[in-house]
Design an enzyme around this catalytic site. Structure first.
Site, short mmCIF file in Angstrom:
data_model
loop_
_atom_site.label_atom_id
_atom_site.label_comp_id
_atom_site.label_asym_id
_atom_site.label_seq_id
_atom_site.Cartn_x
_atom_site.Cartn_y
_atom_site.Cartn_z
N GLY A 170 -37.18 15.66 20.75
CA GLY A 170 -37.97 17.14 19.96
C GLY A 170 -37.54 18.24 21.13
O GLY A 170 -37.55 17.19 22.63
N HIS A 171 -37.84 18.83 21.43
CA HIS A 171 -38.45 19.89 22.23
C HIS A 171 -39.66 19.28 23.26
O HIS A 171 -41.30 18.83 22.61
CB HIS A 171 -38.43 21.49 21.76
CG HIS A 171 -39.84 21.53 20.41
ND1 HIS A 171 -39.65 23.17 20.22
CD2 HIS A 171 -40.72 21.09 20.12
CE1 HIS A 171 -41.20 23.10 19.27
NE2 HIS A 171 -41.66 21.62 19.39
N ASN A 172 -39.78 19.34 24.40
CA ASN A 172 -40.72 19.04 25.03
C ASN A 172 -41.56 17.65 24.98
O ASN A 172 -42.72 17.53 25.97
CB ASN A 172 -42.22 19.23 25.07
CG ASN A 172 -41.92 21.74 25.25
OD1 ASN A 172 -42.49 22.91 24.50
ND2 ASN A 172 -42.08 21.96 26.53
#
Length: 351
Positions: free
Chosen positions: A241-243
């Site tokens: 997922g993001h970050n």
């Protein structure tokens, strides 16, 4: 392809016992190896197979050298598994030498893109504006390299890999077919029962010597970048997922899911099908068993498991029903303990 056992030792080292002219035509598992095959024995528990295998030669530890030499030629090395890994790389390079680099006529290269003359770009690949492809990189058929994206020296992208805008890939990486780096992260804000998209303004930064399996997806960051450090190994069908930040030399098996903003330390392993929830932190050296769900941060290295064991369905349902009662049973037990403690305090001492 046929190679003498001596030529293997010349290339990779190790101590050769037996005839260096022994021909090797394939690498094979110990249990199914036949004449002309080379196999390895990494653990003493497989010593009984040394006498039964049909392999022409073996790779063994010093402890197994006497037994192996009694049956035929062998290569002695402290870590046969590591030796075998390096042997597979050497064997593939000898079997299928890489063709000279070239840009296929059907590839689309933007005029502002920088493609090193010693890079290879396959059929129908697209390299967008201001993208950079370094020396020795190989871009497979139908790959897409987004605007301002970078592919490092010697990296290999197999067919249909997508590197999104502004994403960076380090040197000597391997991305298998269907990998997507830099798709939008899953970010939405609720508004009266509807979802409003949060634009994902970060990118993905991938270090050196990273390998990513087929159809794995790594989302770009919402504001800061998603980061994959040096030496990370990701299997097929993984979602990052993001970050998310994954530390150096961590490895994850197939179908792992890591939710947004999780931080995974260095030298961790995550078994197949495991899930790490968002915003959690795993320390360096944490090992997660397959199919586990990580619901809290883990601050100390070690092996962690979180799953409900498989069982006959009727038994599983009974156990699951009991599990649902644990909270109530805990409260009842606590009340009993408190009552007993109070009764003890109120009982007068004997004269």
């Amino acid at each position: 392809m046929s190679k003498s056992l001596g030529s293997l030792v010349e290339a990779l080292g190790g101590d050769l016992l037996g005839d260096p002219a022994t021909p090797i035509v394939r690498l094979a598992p110990l249990s199914t190896a036949q004449t002309g095959a080379l196999a390895f024995v990494a653990q003493a528990r497989y010593i009984h197979q040394i006498q039964t295998t049909g392999a022409s030669a073996l790779i063994v530890t010093p402890e197994l050298a006497t037994a192996a030499a009694a049956r035929g030629a062998c290569i002695v090395t402290p870590d046969p598994y590591l030796y075998f890994a390096r042997l597979t790389q050497w064997w593939r390079a000898e079997l299928a030498p890489v063709a000279a680099p070239a840009v296929h006529p059907s590839a689309s290269i933007h005029p502002t893109a920088l493609v090193d003359p010693l890079a290879d770009v396959g059929a129908f690949a697209v390299v967008d504006a201001e993208a950079r492809i370094a020396k020795g990189a190989r871009i497979g058929a139908h790959c897409v390299i987004g605007a301002r994206a970078e592919v490092g020296e010697g990296s290999v992208l197999y067919s249909r890999v997508t590197i999104g805008d502004d994403c960076r890939l380090g040197a000597r990486c391997i991305l298998h077919a269907g990998v997507v780096v830099g798709a939008d992260g899953f970010g939405f804000a609720a508004d009266a029962g509807r979802w409003v998209k949060i634009e994902q303004l970060g990118a993905v930064r991938i270090g050196n010597d990273v390998e990513i399996g087929a159809n794995t997806c790594i989302d770009r960051g919402a504001l800061d970048d998603t980061v994959i450090e040096d030496g990370v190994k990701l299997d097929n069908l993984i979602q990052i997922g993001h970050n998310v930040h994954i530390g150096a030399h961590t490895a994850m098996a197939g179908c792992v899911g890591v939710a947004g903003s999780a931080i995974i330390g260095a030298h961790c392993t995550v078994g197949g099908g495991a899930v790490v929830l968002g915003h959690l932190t795993l320390a360096d050296g944490v090992h997660i068993s397959a199919a586990s769900v990580v619901t809290r941060s883990i601050r100390q290295p070690g092996q962690y498991t979180g799953m409900f064991p498989i069982d006959d369905n009727a038994v599983w349902e009974k156990n699951a029903a009991s599990l649902k009662q644990l909270h109530r049973l805990r409260d009842r037990l606590r009340a009993i303990e408190q009552s007993m403690t109070l009764a003890t305090r109120e009982t007068p001492e004997s004269p």
